[in-house]
Every structure is written in structure tokens, then in C-alpha cells.
Design a protein around this motif. Structure first.
Motif, PDB file in Angstrom:
ATOM      1  N   LYS A  85       0.824  -1.214   0.000  1.00 60.56           N
ATOM      2  CA  LYS A  85       0.000   0.000   0.000  1.00 60.56           C
ATOM      3  C   LYS A  85       0.856   1.262   0.000  1.00 60.56           C
ATOM      4  O   LYS A  85       0.574   2.223  -0.726  1.00 60.56           O
ATOM      5  CB  LYS A  85      -0.918   0.003   1.231  1.00 60.56           C
ATOM      6  CG  LYS A  85      -2.107  -0.941   1.132  1.00 60.56           C
ATOM      7  CD  LYS A  85      -2.965  -0.837   2.389  1.00 60.56           C
ATOM      8  CE  LYS A  85      -4.143  -1.821   2.323  1.00 60.56           C
ATOM      9  NZ  LYS A  85      -4.959  -1.758   3.563  1.00 60.56           N
ATOM     10  N   ILE A  86       1.905   1.283   0.817  1.00 65.60           N
ATOM     11  CA  ILE A  86       2.727   2.495   0.886  1.00 65.60           C
ATOM     12  C   ILE A  86       3.513   2.693  -0.395  1.00 65.60           C
ATOM     13  O   ILE A  86       3.692   3.817  -0.867  1.00 65.60           O
ATOM     14  CB  ILE A  86       3.670   2.473   2.124  1.00 65.60           C
ATOM     15  CG1 ILE A  86       4.312   3.842   2.330  1.00 65.60           C
ATOM     16  CG2 ILE A  86       4.721   1.401   2.015  1.00 65.60           C
ATOM     17  CD1 ILE A  86       3.331   4.970   2.599  1.00 65.60           C
ATOM     18  N   GLU A  87       3.959   1.599  -1.009  1.00 61.81           N
ATOM     19  CA  GLU A  87       4.665   1.718  -2.293  1.00 61.81           C
ATOM     20  C   GLU A  87       3.730   2.264  -3.362  1.00 61.81           C
ATOM     21  O   GLU A  87       4.120   3.121  -4.166  1.00 61.81           O
ATOM     22  CB  GLU A  87       5.227   0.364  -2.710  1.00 61.81           C
ATOM     23  CG  GLU A  87       6.405  -0.098  -1.868  1.00 61.81           C
ATOM     24  CD  GLU A  87       6.866  -1.506  -2.215  1.00 61.81           C
ATOM     25  OE1 GLU A  87       6.246  -2.119  -3.099  1.00 61.81           O
ATOM     26  OE2 GLU A  87       7.836  -1.977  -1.602  1.00 61.81           O
ATOM     27  N   GLU A  88       2.494   1.767  -3.375  1.00 59.39           N
ATOM     28  CA  GLU A  88       1.524   2.246  -4.357  1.00 59.39           C
ATOM     29  C   GLU A  88       1.188   3.720  -4.109  1.00 59.39           C
ATOM     30  O   GLU A  88       1.057   4.502  -5.060  1.00 59.39           O
ATOM     31  CB  GLU A  88       0.255   1.397  -4.287  1.00 59.39           C
ATOM     32  CG  GLU A  88       0.456  -0.028  -4.794  1.00 59.39           C
ATOM     33  CD  GLU A  88      -0.760  -0.897  -4.585  1.00 59.39           C
ATOM     34  OE1 GLU A  88      -1.679  -0.483  -3.831  1.00 59.39           O
ATOM     35  OE2 GLU A  88      -0.813  -1.993  -5.175  1.00 59.39           O
ATOM     36  N   LYS A  89       1.066   4.107  -2.846  1.00 61.22           N
ATOM     37  CA  LYS A  89       0.736   5.492  -2.520  1.00 61.22           C
ATOM     38  C   LYS A  89       1.855   6.430  -2.940  1.00 61.22           C
ATOM     39  O   LYS A  89       1.608   7.507  -3.516  1.00 61.22           O
ATOM     40  CB  LYS A  89       0.474   5.624  -1.024  1.00 61.22           C
ATOM     41  CG  LYS A  89      -0.011   7.016  -0.609  1.00 61.22           C
ATOM     42  CD  LYS A  89      -0.401   7.043   0.853  1.00 61.22           C
ATOM     43  CE  LYS A  89      -0.935   8.418   1.246  1.00 61.22           C
ATOM     44  NZ  LYS A  89      -1.360   8.455   2.670  1.00 61.22           N
ATOM     45  N   LEU A  90       3.098   6.038  -2.691  1.00 57.29           N
ATOM     46  CA  LEU A  90       4.226   6.877  -3.071  1.00 57.29           C
ATOM     47  C   LEU A  90       4.336   7.013  -4.584  1.00 57.29           C
ATOM     48  O   LEU A  90       4.622   8.095  -5.100  1.00 57.29           O
ATOM     49  CB  LEU A  90       5.525   6.295  -2.496  1.00 57.29           C
ATOM     50  CG  LEU A  90       5.647   6.354  -0.970  1.00 57.29           C
ATOM     51  CD1 LEU A  90       6.896   5.635  -0.504  1.00 57.29           C
ATOM     52  CD2 LEU A  90       5.659   7.810  -0.483  1.00 57.29           C
ATOM     53  N   ASN A  91       4.106   5.893  -5.290  1.00 58.28           N
ATOM     54  CA  ASN A  91       4.129   5.967  -6.756  1.00 58.28           C
ATOM     55  C   ASN A  91       3.033   6.885  -7.274  1.00 58.28           C
ATOM     56  O   ASN A  91       3.237   7.646  -8.226  1.00 58.28           O
ATOM     57  CB  ASN A  91       3.965   4.569  -7.372  1.00 58.28           C
ATOM     58  CG  ASN A  91       5.246   3.765  -7.352  1.00 58.28           C
ATOM     59  OD1 ASN A  91       6.334   4.309  -7.508  1.00 58.28           O
ATOM     60  ND2 ASN A  91       5.124   2.464  -7.157  1.00 58.28           N
ATOM     61  N   ASN A  92       1.875   6.817  -6.633  1.00 54.06           N
ATOM     62  CA  ASN A  92       0.753   7.630  -7.083  1.00 54.06           C
ATOM     63  C   ASN A  92       0.999   9.113  -6.839  1.00 54.06           C
ATOM     64  O   ASN A  92       0.533   9.966  -7.603  1.00 54.06           O
ATOM     65  CB  ASN A  92      -0.519   7.189  -6.358  1.00 54.06           C
ATOM     66  CG  ASN A  92      -1.771   7.541  -7.133  1.00 54.06           C
ATOM     67  OD1 ASN A  92      -1.877   7.235  -8.314  1.00 54.06           O
ATOM     68  ND2 ASN A  92      -2.717   8.201  -6.476  1.00 54.06           N
ATOM     69  N   MET A  93       1.742   9.431  -5.797  1.00 49.78           N
ATOM     70  CA  MET A  93       2.035  10.824  -5.466  1.00 49.78           C
ATOM     71  C   MET A  93       2.936  11.480  -6.501  1.00 49.78           C
ATOM     72  O   MET A  93       3.019  12.703  -6.584  1.00 49.78           O
ATOM     73  CB  MET A  93       2.661  10.898  -4.072  1.00 49.78           C
ATOM     74  CG  MET A  93       1.687  10.580  -2.950  1.00 49.78           C
ATOM     75  SD  MET A  93       2.470  10.450  -1.324  1.00 49.78           S
ATOM     76  CE  MET A  93       2.939  12.174  -1.051  1.00 49.78           C
TER      77      MET A  93
END
Length: 291
Positions: A79-87
Motif C-alpha cells: 500500500k505504501i509503495e503504491e501510494k508513493l508511486n501515485n504521489m
């Protein structure tokens, strides 16, 4: 952090397989290395994590608790990897896709190639299986997108990709009354397709079908039909490229064709991720049936 992640990954894989040899292969480790890492964890926590049996292993209560914690930590890491990529406001990262077996074989390679041409910085994790398996994976949020044949309970977002007829495919011409005596080739499929075939058959015939060959996959079944070994009941797209076969669609008592739908399922909240939103929009522009 990396060491912790590796241990979570190891425990999760070990809990899923229940087998040290399979886990070692999955993680590209030697068995002695895997055994050493397990012992190190047991020493660190001061508890026994697994019990070796003649075939495979079983987890102790302490080990099971730690394995479930590992699964939670892996999900949080994703989840955190996906959130950072999305940012980053870019279409990048890893898209997790589930696809039914036929769709994975005949549609997914082309779809992923075309998507990657547009978005070269994306990566994919693809799991395949029966539609019932892929339905469960999207329910559990194990994948972002699921491509599923048939209608399954789903209260979130979905897109109808195409609808295809269910048919008889035969290497020779036939009359409907001939079918009970003709050799039939059957194949292992998901429960919904089996119900369609069985309901149609027993609505039209009192005799059981003359099944003399049973195989695991629809592709194997198709090859048997092409080689003149019998007829089969399958979705039209499987045999559409073979004009020498005799293909007759199945109908409901009303005369309407019996069809099977292929859907794309996804969660509304996953559209907040750039990669998922881009992929969904991309699929909507494709003629998936014609690929």
C-alpha cells in the motif's frame, strides 16, 4: 527494513505452501539457507515457529500468529509503495491483475504489451486460474483488476468486455439427435460453465452424454476436437479461428442463444491510483473481443 521484508515474504510463502522445498524454490533460495533463516527467527523471538512432518510442515500457534502478521505487513508495504508511486502523478508502479485461464492465454499478452507501449514504466503481477479463483482475489483486494468469465456477485465497479455464444464444436457435421451417441470430449472448467452445459444437455436429452475423453484444460479439449476425436461444448471464441469445424450455438427454450459474458471487475477506490485509472480507461478503448 529489507531484512524484515525478506522475513515477512519468507513466512508468508511458507505458510501458503506448507513446504520448505517449494518455498525455497519460490524465493530462489537453497533449502539450507531457508532453514537457517527460520532458525534465526525462532532464536530472535524465543519460540518454535514450525514443526517438521514426514510430508511438509505445520505451524505452531506462535508461528501462525507471526505468519499472519507477516501477511499484514506485506500488504501494508504494498500500500505504501503504491501510494508513493501515485504521489508522483505519473503512471508507474506495479499493476496486479487476475485473469481467467482462457483470457490470460488469449487476451492478456496483447493487452499488457499494448498498455506498456503507452506506459513503459509500469510493471505487472499477473495471477491466473478459474474465474471463481479470480473472483475471490478481487474480493480480497489481492489484485487491482480481475478479468472474469461469467456472472459473479459483485457490488463494486465492473465493465462488460464482450459476450460470446456457448456452442457445440464438432469435427464433422451432425444432427442434434445424433449427439447422445457421438463421442464427447469434456474438460475441467469452472462451476458456472459446467452448470450451463449440464442444464442445456439435460433439458434436451434423457441420456447421459457419451464422454470418452476427459482433459484438464479447454485448449487441450480444442486440440482433441480439431483432430477428429469427438465434439465438445465450449465458448465460441475458443474455436472461432478454425473454419473447418462444425459450430452450432446452443439456445435457450425461447430460441435465444446461450451466452457467456466476460467482465472486468475493479474497486472504485482503486481508481485513486494513477496506474489503475489509466488501465481501466485503456481497456474501455479496446475491442477486447477482437484482439
Amino acid at each position: 527494513m529489507l531484512l524484515k521484508y525478506q522475513n515477512w515474504e519468507m513466512l508468508d510463502a511458507l505458510y501458503s505452501t506448507g513446504n520448505i522445498t517449494q518455498t525455497a524454490k519460490h524465493l530462489f533460495l537453497s533449502q539450507p539457507t531457508l532453514t537457517t533463516r527460520i532458525k534465526s527467527l525462532e532464536e530472535y523471538y524465543g519460540v518454535q515457529l514450525i514443526i517438521r512432518k514426514q510430508r511438509g510442515i505445520t505451524f505452531t500457534p506462535e508461528g501462525e500468529e507471526l505468519a499472519l502478521h507477516a501477511k499484514r505487513m506485506l500488504r501494508e508495504q504494498t500500500k505504501i509503495e503504491e501510494k508513493l508511486n501515485n504521489m508522483k502523478q505519473e503512471v508507474t508502479g506495479t499493476l496486479r491483475v487476475g485473469a481467467s485461464n482462457f483470457f490470460a492465454l488469449n487476451k492478456m499478452p496483447k493487452i499488457l504489451r499494448l498498455f506498456k507501449q503507452t506506459y513503459p514504466n509500469v510493471e505487472f503481477q499477473v495471477v491466473t486460474g478459474w474465474s471463481s479463483d479470480i473472483h475471490r482475489r478481487i474480493l480480497n483486494h489481492d489484485v487491482h483488476i480481475s478479468f472474469i468469465k461469467g456472472d459473479y456477485n459483485w457490488n463494486d465497479q465492473k465493465e462488460l468486455l464482450y459476450e460470446e455464444e456457448v456452442c457445440i464444436a464438432s469435427p464433422w457435421n451432425f444432427a442434434w439427435g445424433d449427439l447422445p451417441k457421438m463421442p464427447r470430449i469434456d474438460y475441467h472448467t469452472d462451476e458456472k460453465m459446467k452448470i450451463i452445459a449440464d442444464n442445456w444437455w439435460y433439458s434436451n436429452y434423457e441420456e447421459h452424454p457419451n464422454i470418452n475423453i476427459q482433459v484438464n484444460q479447454v485448449e487441450t479439449c480444442k486440440e482433441m476436437v480439431i483432430n477428429g476425436l469427438g465434439y465438445a461444448i465450449m465458448a465460441n471464441l475458443v474455436v472461432r479461428p478454425y473454419p473447418d469445424l462444425v459450430i452450432k450455438n446452443l439456445n435457450h427454450p425461447t430460441g435465444n442463444p446461450i451466452t457467456r459474458k466476460t467482465w472486468m471487475y475493479f474497486h472504485e477506490d482503486s481508481l485513486q491510483m494513477n496506474i489503475v485509472k489509466a488501465f481501466v480507461q485503456f481497456i474501455k478503448t479496446l475491442d477486447v473481443k477482437g484482439l
